[in-house]
Scaffold this motif. Structure first.
Motif, short mmCIF file in Angstrom:
data_model
loop_
_atom_site.label_atom_id
_atom_site.label_comp_id
_atom_site.label_asym_id
_atom_site.label_seq_id
_atom_site.Cartn_x
_atom_site.Cartn_y
_atom_site.Cartn_z
N THR A 58 -14.63 -7.07 -55.67
CA THR A 58 -16.06 -7.11 -55.99
C THR A 58 -16.86 -7.46 -54.74
N THR A 59 -17.98 -6.79 -54.55
CA THR A 59 -18.81 -7.06 -53.39
C THR A 59 -19.38 -8.47 -53.45
N ASP A 60 -19.75 -9.01 -52.28
CA ASP A 60 -20.21 -10.39 -52.21
C ASP A 60 -21.46 -10.64 -53.05
N ASP A 61 -22.27 -9.61 -53.25
CA ASP A 61 -23.50 -9.79 -54.04
C ASP A 61 -23.23 -9.71 -55.54
N GLY A 62 -21.98 -9.48 -55.94
CA GLY A 62 -21.63 -9.43 -57.36
C GLY A 62 -22.11 -8.19 -58.08
N LYS A 63 -22.50 -7.18 -57.33
CA LYS A 63 -23.05 -5.98 -57.96
C LYS A 63 -21.99 -4.95 -58.34
N VAL A 64 -21.03 -4.72 -57.45
CA VAL A 64 -20.10 -3.60 -57.63
C VAL A 64 -18.66 -4.07 -57.58
N THR A 65 -17.88 -3.66 -58.56
CA THR A 65 -16.43 -3.80 -58.53
C THR A 65 -15.84 -2.41 -58.40
N LEU A 66 -14.97 -2.22 -57.43
CA LEU A 66 -14.38 -0.91 -57.15
C LEU A 66 -12.94 -0.88 -57.62
N GLU A 67 -12.56 0.23 -58.24
CA GLU A 67 -11.17 0.39 -58.65
C GLU A 67 -10.82 1.86 -58.75
N GLN A 119 -18.36 14.67 -57.21
CA GLN A 119 -18.77 13.78 -56.13
C GLN A 119 -18.15 14.16 -54.78
N THR A 120 -18.80 13.71 -53.73
CA THR A 120 -18.27 13.79 -52.38
C THR A 120 -18.29 12.38 -51.80
N VAL A 121 -17.72 12.21 -50.63
CA VAL A 121 -17.76 10.91 -49.97
C VAL A 121 -19.20 10.47 -49.77
N GLN A 122 -20.05 11.39 -49.33
CA GLN A 122 -21.44 11.04 -49.05
C GLN A 122 -22.20 10.66 -50.31
N SER A 123 -22.04 11.43 -51.38
CA SER A 123 -22.78 11.13 -52.60
C SER A 123 -22.28 9.84 -53.25
N ALA A 124 -20.97 9.57 -53.14
CA ALA A 124 -20.43 8.33 -53.71
C ALA A 124 -20.92 7.11 -52.94
N LYS A 125 -21.03 7.22 -51.63
CA LYS A 125 -21.59 6.12 -50.84
C LYS A 125 -23.04 5.86 -51.22
N ARG A 126 -23.79 6.94 -51.39
CA ARG A 126 -25.20 6.78 -51.77
C ARG A 126 -25.31 6.15 -53.15
N LEU A 127 -24.39 6.50 -54.05
CA LEU A 127 -24.40 5.94 -55.39
C LEU A 127 -24.22 4.43 -55.37
N VAL A 128 -23.20 3.95 -54.66
CA VAL A 128 -22.97 2.50 -54.65
C VAL A 128 -24.07 1.76 -53.90
N ASP A 129 -24.63 2.40 -52.89
CA ASP A 129 -25.74 1.76 -52.17
C ASP A 129 -26.95 1.60 -53.09
N ASP A 130 -27.23 2.62 -53.90
CA ASP A 130 -28.36 2.54 -54.83
C ASP A 130 -28.12 1.49 -55.90
N LEU A 131 -26.88 1.38 -56.37
CA LEU A 131 -26.56 0.37 -57.37
C LEU A 131 -26.79 -1.03 -56.80
N ARG A 132 -26.38 -1.24 -55.58
CA ARG A 132 -26.54 -2.56 -54.96
C ARG A 132 -28.00 -2.87 -54.66
N ALA A 133 -28.78 -1.83 -54.42
CA ALA A 133 -30.20 -2.02 -54.10
C ALA A 133 -31.07 -2.13 -55.35
N GLY A 134 -30.46 -1.94 -56.53
CA GLY A 134 -31.24 -2.02 -57.76
C GLY A 134 -32.01 -0.76 -58.08
N GLU A 135 -31.67 0.35 -57.43
CA GLU A 135 -32.35 1.62 -57.70
C GLU A 135 -31.86 2.20 -59.03
N GLN A 136 -32.71 2.98 -59.66
CA GLN A 136 -32.31 3.64 -60.90
C GLN A 136 -31.45 4.85 -60.58
#
Length: 290
Positions: free
Chosen positions: A132-141, A165-182
């Motif tokens: 789980t990321t340090d901010d408690g937002k995302v758990t990866l498995e 998905q691609t590597v780029q779209s998956a990275k953008r997805l987790v970044d948006d989740l951590r940033a609180g984006e819809q």
């Protein structure tokens, strides 16, 4: 001089102390919900699976307190409850993030890019499998087959689909989740937190405005087999011969209108498959409907 077993880190097998109880107000609320769940079943022990989702919705994972609560309400032993909670992977045994990001690494998703996505996300987030990321937002498995092979590679967030998905779209997805984006799943209801998801899985209604209506149906790729079973003919798919020899071009066809139930994800990505990759040894294949 000798060292004790505890100093050597050896467990003596001493039993754990009883699990602490929920605060009185929390237990009263959970008991009301538990009685609603138990009333659905002729045999109360059949309610164990949704009951585990219920306690998971309280703390974000199934704690010893939650398992003791289930045992008390269902007249089971804690061993019986633990056996079930440890068998099914949807029940978390330790604290985890608001968003469970699962990357399918089964055969088809793996060869279509799932392995690359999972490896890239581990590096991008700085966590390993189950971390789980340090901010408690995302758990990866990494997860097993999601029965969505026709949309491979697939990533799931709190059990909602993010297809192709691609590597780029998956990275953008987790970044948006951590940033609180819809973010919008490819198919299914709007995304909610893991605790909210667990309560829905316990059998309680999703009361968010428009959530039920937004669930939609299976995607077009999943419906091809059903159309064939009904006798509907599929448009021809043309694959250029590997030797570059003569071949028949597809006839011009009108593009079908998109399904009213179809909606795309805010994180959909192009499919780098043999059907869309001009560099593939087999050459590009005509898409269905062209």
């Amino acid at each position: 001089m000798t060292t004790s077993s505890s100093e050597q880190g050896v467990s003596l097998g001493m039993p754990q102390l009883p699990a602490p109880d929920y605060p009185d107000d929390v237990r009263a609320r959970l008991e009301r919900d538990a009685r609603d769940i138990i009333a659905r079943y002729p045999d109360s022990r059949s309610a164990l699976l949704p009951m585990l989702h219920l306690v998971q919705s309280e703390e974000g994972h199934v704690t010893r307190t939650g398992m003791q609560f289930c045992a008390d309400m269902l007249n089971l032993t804690t061993a019986e409850v633990t056996a079930v909670a440890t068998f099914y992977t949807m029940y978390r045994r330790r604290p985890s993030g608001d968003y469970q990001v699962g990357v399918c690494t089964n055969t088809l998703c793996a060869v279509m890019g799932g392995d690359a996505i999972f490896e890239a996300l581990q590096e991008h987030l700085g966590v390993g499998n189950g971390g789980t990321t340090d901010d408690g937002k995302v758990t990866l498995e990494h997860i097993e087959c999601n029965a969505a092979c026709d949309f491979a590679p697939v990533v799931m967030v709190n059990w909602e689909f993010f297809d192709n998905q691609t590597v780029q779209s998956a990275k953008r997805l987790v970044d948006d989740l951590r940033a609180g984006e819809q973010v919008t799943p490819t198919r299914g209801a709007p995304l909610c937190t893991f605790k909210e998801t667990a309560r829905i899985l316990a059998g309680f209604p999703d009361e968010r405005d428009g959530a039920v209506e937004a669930t939609g149906s299976a995607g077009p790729a999943s419906l091809v087999g059903l159309k064939l079973a009904k006798g509907e003919t599929a448009p021809a798919r043309v694959v250029h011969p590997r030797d570059g020899g003569p071949h028949e071009e597809p006839q011009d066809r009108a593009m079908p209108e998109p399904s009213p139930t179809e909606h795309t994800s805010s994180h959909d990505a192009p499919q780098d498959t043999s059907a869309s990759d001009p560099a593939h040894p087999a050459g590009p294949a005509a898409e269905e409907g062209e």
